[in-house]
Design an enzyme around this catalytic site. Structure first.
Site, PDB file in Angstrom:
ATOM      1  N   PHE A 122       0.865  -1.184   0.000  1.00 36.26           N
ATOM      2  CA  PHE A 122       0.000   0.000   0.000  1.00 36.26           C
ATOM      3  C   PHE A 122       0.897   1.228   0.000  1.00 36.26           C
ATOM      4  O   PHE A 122       1.678   1.421   0.951  1.00 36.26           O
ATOM      5  CB  PHE A 122      -0.842  -0.059   1.272  1.00 36.26           C
ATOM      6  CG  PHE A 122      -1.843   1.028   1.502  1.00 36.26           C
ATOM      7  CD1 PHE A 122      -3.036   1.064   0.794  1.00 36.26           C
ATOM      8  CD2 PHE A 122      -1.626   1.986   2.493  1.00 36.26           C
ATOM      9  CE1 PHE A 122      -3.989   2.048   1.057  1.00 36.26           C
ATOM     10  CE2 PHE A 122      -2.571   2.962   2.761  1.00 36.26           C
ATOM     11  CZ  PHE A 122      -3.755   2.986   2.040  1.00 36.26           C
ATOM     12  N   PRO A 127       7.635  11.248   1.447  1.00 29.05           N
ATOM     13  CA  PRO A 127       8.560  11.986   2.317  1.00 29.05           C
ATOM     14  C   PRO A 127       7.907  13.214   2.954  1.00 29.05           C
ATOM     15  O   PRO A 127       8.162  13.520   4.119  1.00 29.05           O
ATOM     16  CB  PRO A 127       9.695  12.382   1.371  1.00 29.05           C
ATOM     17  CG  PRO A 127       9.690  11.315   0.314  1.00 29.05           C
ATOM     18  CD  PRO A 127       8.255  10.908   0.146  1.00 29.05           C
ATOM     19  N   ALA A 129       4.467  13.725   3.024  1.00 32.21           N
ATOM     20  CA  ALA A 129       3.045  13.486   3.335  1.00 32.21           C
ATOM     21  C   ALA A 129       2.915  12.222   4.180  1.00 32.21           C
ATOM     22  O   ALA A 129       2.851  11.114   3.659  1.00 32.21           O
ATOM     23  CB  ALA A 129       2.237  13.350   2.043  1.00 32.21           C
ATOM     24  N   GLY A 130       2.937  12.397   5.501  1.00 29.54           N
ATOM     25  CA  GLY A 130       2.798  11.273   6.422  1.00 29.54           C
ATOM     26  C   GLY A 130       1.406  11.301   7.019  1.00 29.54           C
ATOM     27  O   GLY A 130       0.440  10.824   6.415  1.00 29.54           O
ATOM     28  N   ARG A 268      10.296 -16.219  39.547  1.00 28.95           N
ATOM     29  CA  ARG A 268      11.384 -15.399  40.072  1.00 28.95           C
ATOM     30  C   ARG A 268      11.137 -15.063  41.547  1.00 28.95           C
ATOM     31  O   ARG A 268      10.065 -14.556  41.896  1.00 28.95           O
ATOM     32  CB  ARG A 268      11.453 -14.111  39.241  1.00 28.95           C
ATOM     33  CG  ARG A 268      12.319 -13.027  39.781  1.00 28.95           C
ATOM     34  CD  ARG A 268      13.764 -13.258  39.438  1.00 28.95           C
ATOM     35  NE  ARG A 268      14.579 -12.124  39.868  1.00 28.95           N
ATOM     36  CZ  ARG A 268      15.872 -12.220  40.099  1.00 28.95           C
ATOM     37  NH1 ARG A 268      16.492 -13.380  39.958  1.00 28.95           N
ATOM     38  NH2 ARG A 268      16.552 -11.159  40.478  1.00 28.95           N
ATOM     39  N   GLY A 340      16.003  -6.403  35.490  1.00 29.93           N
ATOM     40  CA  GLY A 340      17.216  -6.406  34.660  1.00 29.93           C
ATOM     41  C   GLY A 340      17.085  -7.358  33.483  1.00 29.93           C
ATOM     42  O   GLY A 340      17.535  -7.059  32.373  1.00 29.93           O
ATOM     43  N   GLU A 363      -0.259   2.932  10.171  1.00 30.05           N
ATOM     44  CA  GLU A 363      -1.700   2.982   9.871  1.00 30.05           C
ATOM     45  C   GLU A 363      -2.395   4.104  10.662  1.00 30.05           C
ATOM     46  O   GLU A 363      -3.555   3.986  11.057  1.00 30.05           O
ATOM     47  CB  GLU A 363      -2.351   1.607  10.035  1.00 30.05           C
ATOM     48  CG  GLU A 363      -1.687   0.589   9.090  1.00 30.05           C
ATOM     49  CD  GLU A 363      -2.507  -0.596   8.694  1.00 30.05           C
ATOM     50  OE1 GLU A 363      -3.738  -0.550   8.841  1.00 30.05           O
ATOM     51  OE2 GLU A 363      -1.911  -1.584   8.226  1.00 30.05           O
ATOM     52  N   THR A 365      -0.957   7.457  13.363  1.00 34.21           N
ATOM     53  CA  THR A 365      -0.444   7.583  14.736  1.00 34.21           C
ATOM     54  C   THR A 365      -1.620   7.693  15.725  1.00 34.21           C
ATOM     55  O   THR A 365      -2.761   7.972  15.331  1.00 34.21           O
ATOM     56  CB  THR A 365       0.408   8.863  14.876  1.00 34.21           C
ATOM     57  OG1 THR A 365      -0.452   9.985  14.586  1.00 34.21           O
ATOM     58  CG2 THR A 365       1.592   8.860  13.930  1.00 34.21           C
ATOM     59  N   SER A 366      -1.293   7.552  17.003  1.00 39.47           N
ATOM     60  CA  SER A 366      -2.341   7.709  18.030  1.00 39.47           C
ATOM     61  C   SER A 366      -2.977   9.096  17.939  1.00 39.47           C
ATOM     62  O   SER A 366      -4.184   9.257  18.154  1.00 39.47           O
ATOM     63  CB  SER A 366      -1.746   7.504  19.422  1.00 39.47           C
ATOM     64  OG  SER A 366      -1.353   6.161  19.568  1.00 39.47           O
TER      65      SER A 366
HETATM   66  N1  CAA Z   1     -13.792   6.613   4.907  1.00 40.94           N
HETATM   67  C1  CAA Z   1     -14.264   7.182   3.758  1.00 40.94           C
HETATM   68  N2  CAA Z   1     -14.021   8.468   3.431  1.00 40.94           N
HETATM   69  C2  CAA Z   1     -13.291   9.203   4.282  1.00 40.94           C
HETATM   70  C3  CAA Z   1     -12.780   8.685   5.482  1.00 40.94           C
HETATM   71  C4  CAA Z   1     -13.062   7.340   5.788  1.00 40.94           C
HETATM   72  N3  CAA Z   1     -12.606   6.770   6.919  1.00 40.94           N
HETATM   73  N4  CAA Z   1     -12.067   9.636   6.121  1.00 40.94           N
HETATM   74  C5  CAA Z   1     -12.157  10.743   5.359  1.00 40.94           C
HETATM   75  N5  CAA Z   1     -12.894  10.462   4.245  1.00 40.94           N
HETATM   76  C6  CAA Z   1     -13.250  11.388   3.181  1.00 40.94           C
HETATM   77  C7  CAA Z   1     -13.948  12.601   3.761  1.00 40.94           C
HETATM   78  O1  CAA Z   1     -15.340  12.374   3.889  1.00 40.94           O
HETATM   79  C8  CAA Z   1     -13.643  13.676   2.758  1.00 40.94           C
HETATM   80  O2  CAA Z   1     -14.515  13.582   1.655  1.00 40.94           O
HETATM   81  P1  CAA Z   1     -15.533  14.789   1.288  1.00 40.94           P
HETATM   82  O3  CAA Z   1     -14.646  15.987   1.059  1.00 40.94           O
HETATM   83  O4  CAA Z   1     -16.238  14.320   0.069  1.00 40.94           O
HETATM   84  O5  CAA Z   1     -16.379  14.937   2.490  1.00 40.94           O
HETATM   85  C9  CAA Z   1     -12.249  13.293   2.271  1.00 40.94           C
HETATM   86  O6  CAA Z   1     -12.070  11.909   2.563  1.00 40.94           O
HETATM   87  C10 CAA Z   1     -11.173  14.096   2.973  1.00 40.94           C
HETATM   88  O7  CAA Z   1     -11.319  13.881   4.352  1.00 40.94           O
HETATM   89  P2  CAA Z   1     -10.745  14.902   5.419  1.00 40.94           P
HETATM   90  O8  CAA Z   1     -11.205  16.284   5.071  1.00 40.94           O
HETATM   91  O9  CAA Z   1     -11.056  14.388   6.771  1.00 40.94           O
HETATM   92  O10 CAA Z   1      -9.162  14.817   5.096  1.00 40.94           O
HETATM   93  P3  CAA Z   1      -7.929  15.400   5.824  1.00 40.94           P
HETATM   94  O11 CAA Z   1      -6.955  15.825   4.800  1.00 40.94           O
HETATM   95  O12 CAA Z   1      -8.345  16.382   6.858  1.00 40.94           O
HETATM   96  O13 CAA Z   1      -7.247  14.085   6.527  1.00 40.94           O
HETATM   97  C11 CAA Z   1      -6.820  12.423   8.159  1.00 40.94           C
HETATM   98  C12 CAA Z   1      -7.846  13.272   7.371  1.00 40.94           C
HETATM   99  C13 CAA Z   1      -7.656  11.628   9.116  1.00 40.94           C
HETATM  100  C14 CAA Z   1      -5.824  13.261   8.936  1.00 40.94           C
HETATM  101  C15 CAA Z   1      -6.071  11.483   7.178  1.00 40.94           C
HETATM  102  O14 CAA Z   1      -5.154  12.207   6.380  1.00 40.94           O
HETATM  103  C16 CAA Z   1      -5.306  10.361   7.863  1.00 40.94           C
HETATM  104  O15 CAA Z   1      -5.897   9.342   8.215  1.00 40.94           O
HETATM  105  N6  CAA Z   1      -3.990  10.512   8.046  1.00 40.94           N
HETATM  106  C17 CAA Z   1      -3.154   9.437   8.518  1.00 40.94           C
HETATM  107  C18 CAA Z   1      -2.634   8.650   7.360  1.00 40.94           C
HETATM  108  C19 CAA Z   1      -2.226   7.269   7.732  1.00 40.94           C
HETATM  109  O16 CAA Z   1      -2.891   6.557   8.479  1.00 40.94           O
HETATM  110  N7  CAA Z   1      -1.104   6.841   7.188  1.00 40.94           N
HETATM  111  C20 CAA Z   1      -0.645   5.528   7.366  1.00 40.94           C
HETATM  112  C21 CAA Z   1      -0.128   5.011   6.068  1.00 40.94           C
HETATM  113  S1  CAA Z   1      -0.285   3.299   5.806  1.00 40.94           S
HETATM  114  C22 CAA Z   1       0.813   2.551   6.812  1.00 40.94           C
HETATM  115  O17 CAA Z   1       1.217   3.033   7.804  1.00 40.94           O
HETATM  116  C23 CAA Z   1       1.176   1.171   6.446  1.00 40.94           C
HETATM  117  C24 CAA Z   1       2.551   0.940   6.033  1.00 40.94           C
HETATM  118  O18 CAA Z   1       2.818   0.321   4.995  1.00 40.94           O
HETATM  119  C25 CAA Z   1       3.622   1.355   6.947  1.00 40.94           C
END
Ligand code: CAA
Length: 386
Positions: A122, A127, A129-130, A268, A340, A363, A365-366
């Site tokens: 996925f 760089p 956009a986290g 222990r 220890g 997936e 952060t907290s």
């Molecule tokens: N399901 C469906 N649609 C969703 C949704 C969801 N859970 N969450 C948001 N949307 C939709 C919204 O409804 C919105 O649509 P509309 O404009 O039509 O209403 C659109 O998406 C944009 O949503 P937001 O305005 O809420 O978007 P935002 O830019 O403010 O971001 C955020 C929201 C929650 C911060 C999001 O960016 C986010 O989850 N960030 C964290 C990213 C993440 O988890 N990264 C992990 C990467 S994967 C990984 O870690 C695995 C690996 O391989 C290491």
């Protein structure tokens, strides 16, 4: 679809046996060599683990979310690197197709994903956009019946083994934020893709994450998953499910750590008796158990609601926040109970402590889970649904 109770129990017991007999004895070796042995991967294929969340008609087990979480609890009871081998196929690497793919796309890729013959990753994070995933810069510009993809992705789990990527890229560079983004399935062998070396990490050795660079990568237009401009929603829906799964894996790790700390505390001796008899040790064991039970109950409730068709965005973030933070506390207490020995590599507790740290980061952060929960609460309040 509710899963047949007997088949479900047999599967869970099979996975539990596999974890205890095959994975746990290899934990030290996997960490040292930074590799899960091929025979373990082959056994995971035979068990059907790669296809847990792929519908039966495409060769998977087609588990409902509740059963998937029950399996994930079991997989969590060993080093997270083992689960990670199949983790992207179970979750973030397959679910765009499962949830939004056309019949043709599903037929083309899901059987290979389910069998573990195709590894799928996925590619959302970049760089720059986290947590702010909607600001991603990778572009996919239409050119005839293809899109030309340019950009860089970062920390992509299993990228070094991937055959396929679900890539989120901006198809409309003039629209900033989430709206201009689309999702694509990209074949690893397409010219122009470079996968970087696996990152050196704090923990989870045996699980790999790499950069992926796209330079003029021509992706057939038919590989778009979902509608143009809806790739961000695809990614978020995939993550809703992924967050539940990760919560269950983290909770499995908590259960393992509780077992380790209780066994050690009963053996222990200090001050003339097993340390488990000391009330301050008991408090650490008890708090760990109470939190883990709460996490397990939350996860199963959220999973059942997802199976019933409810939107679980807020619940998935709630479980990810609570369960993964709880696992961090449990791991910390496990080190404390071991004293220890908890700091010494041979006991494996310090390794778990480092391994579980990632649960609070990937997936989402907290802090991102907190934001999602708060936004969903306000949305519900506005709709008078609180
Ligand atoms: N399901 C469906 N649609 C969703 C949704 C969801 N859970 N969450 C948001 N949307 C939709 C919204 O409804 C919105 O649509 P509309 O404009 O039509 O209403 C659109 O998406 C944009 O949503 P937001 O305005 O809420 O978007 P935002 O830019 O403010 O971001 C955020 C929201 C929650 C911060 C999001 O960016 C986010 O989850 N960030 C964290 C990213 C993440 O988890 N990264 C992990 C990467 S994967 C990984 O870690 C695995 C690996 O391989 C290491």
């Amino acid at each position: 679809m509710a899963f047949d109770a007997e088949i479900r129990q047999a599967l869970i017991e099979q996975v539990r046996r596999f974890v205890s007999e095959k994975c746990i004895p290899l934990e030290g070796q996997v960490a040292e060599k930074d590799e899960v042995p091929q025979e373990i991967v082959d056994e995971m294929k035979q068990l059907g683990l790669f296809g847990l969340a792929v519908p039966e008609q495409y060769g998977g087990l087609g588990l409902d979310m509740e059963t998937e979480c029950l399996v994930a609890f079991e997989l969590g009871r060993t080093s997270p690197a083992f689960r990670s081998v199949a983790g992207t196929n179970i979750g973030i690497g397959s679910q765009a197709l499962v949830l939004f793919g056309t019949d043709e796309q599903k037929e083309k890729w899901l059987p290979g994903i389910a069998a573990g013959d195709l590894i799928s990753s996925f590619a959302l994070t970049e760089p720059e956009a986290g947590s702010d995933a909607g600001s991603l810069r990778t572009k996919a510009i239409r050119d005839g019946d293809h899109y030309v993809v340019n950009g860089a992705k970062r920390y992509i789990t299993n990228a070094n083994k991937a055959d396929l990527f679900t890539v989120m890229a901006r198809t409309d560079p003039d629209t900033p934020g989430a709206k201009g983004v689309s999702a694509f399935i990209v074949d690893r062998n397409t010219p122009g893709i470079t996968v970087g070396k696996p990152e050196s990490k704090m923990g989870q050795q045996g699980a790999h994450a790499c950069d992926v660079i796209f330079e003029d990568v021509r992706v057939p237009a038919e590989n778009m998953v979902g509608k143009e401009g809806e790739g961000f929603k695809v990614a978020m829906s995939v993550l809703d499910k992924g967050r539940l799964h990760i919560s269950a894996v983290a909770t499995g790790a908590s259960e393992r750590l509780i077992k380790e700390m209780v066994n050690y505390a009963m053996e222990r001796e200090q001050f003339g008796q097993p340390i488990a008899q000391h009330q301050l040790i008991q408090a650490m064991m008890a708090d760990s158990q109470a939190e883990t039970y709460a996490a397990r109950a939350m996860i199963l409730d959220a999973a059942r609601r997802r199976d019933a068709g409810e939107n679980v965005t807020m619940l998935a973030s709630s479980t990810k926040l609570f369960a993964c933070e709880a696992t961090g506390r449990v791991a910390d207490r496990a080190v404390q109970v071991f004293g220890g020995a908890g700091y010494i590599t041979d006991y494996g507790i310090e390794r778990f402590y480092r391994d579980v740290r990632l649960f609070r980061l990937y997936e989402g952060t907290s802090q991102i889970q907190q934001i999602v929960i708060a936004r969903e609460l306000m949305r519900a309040a506005k709709a008078d649904q609180l």
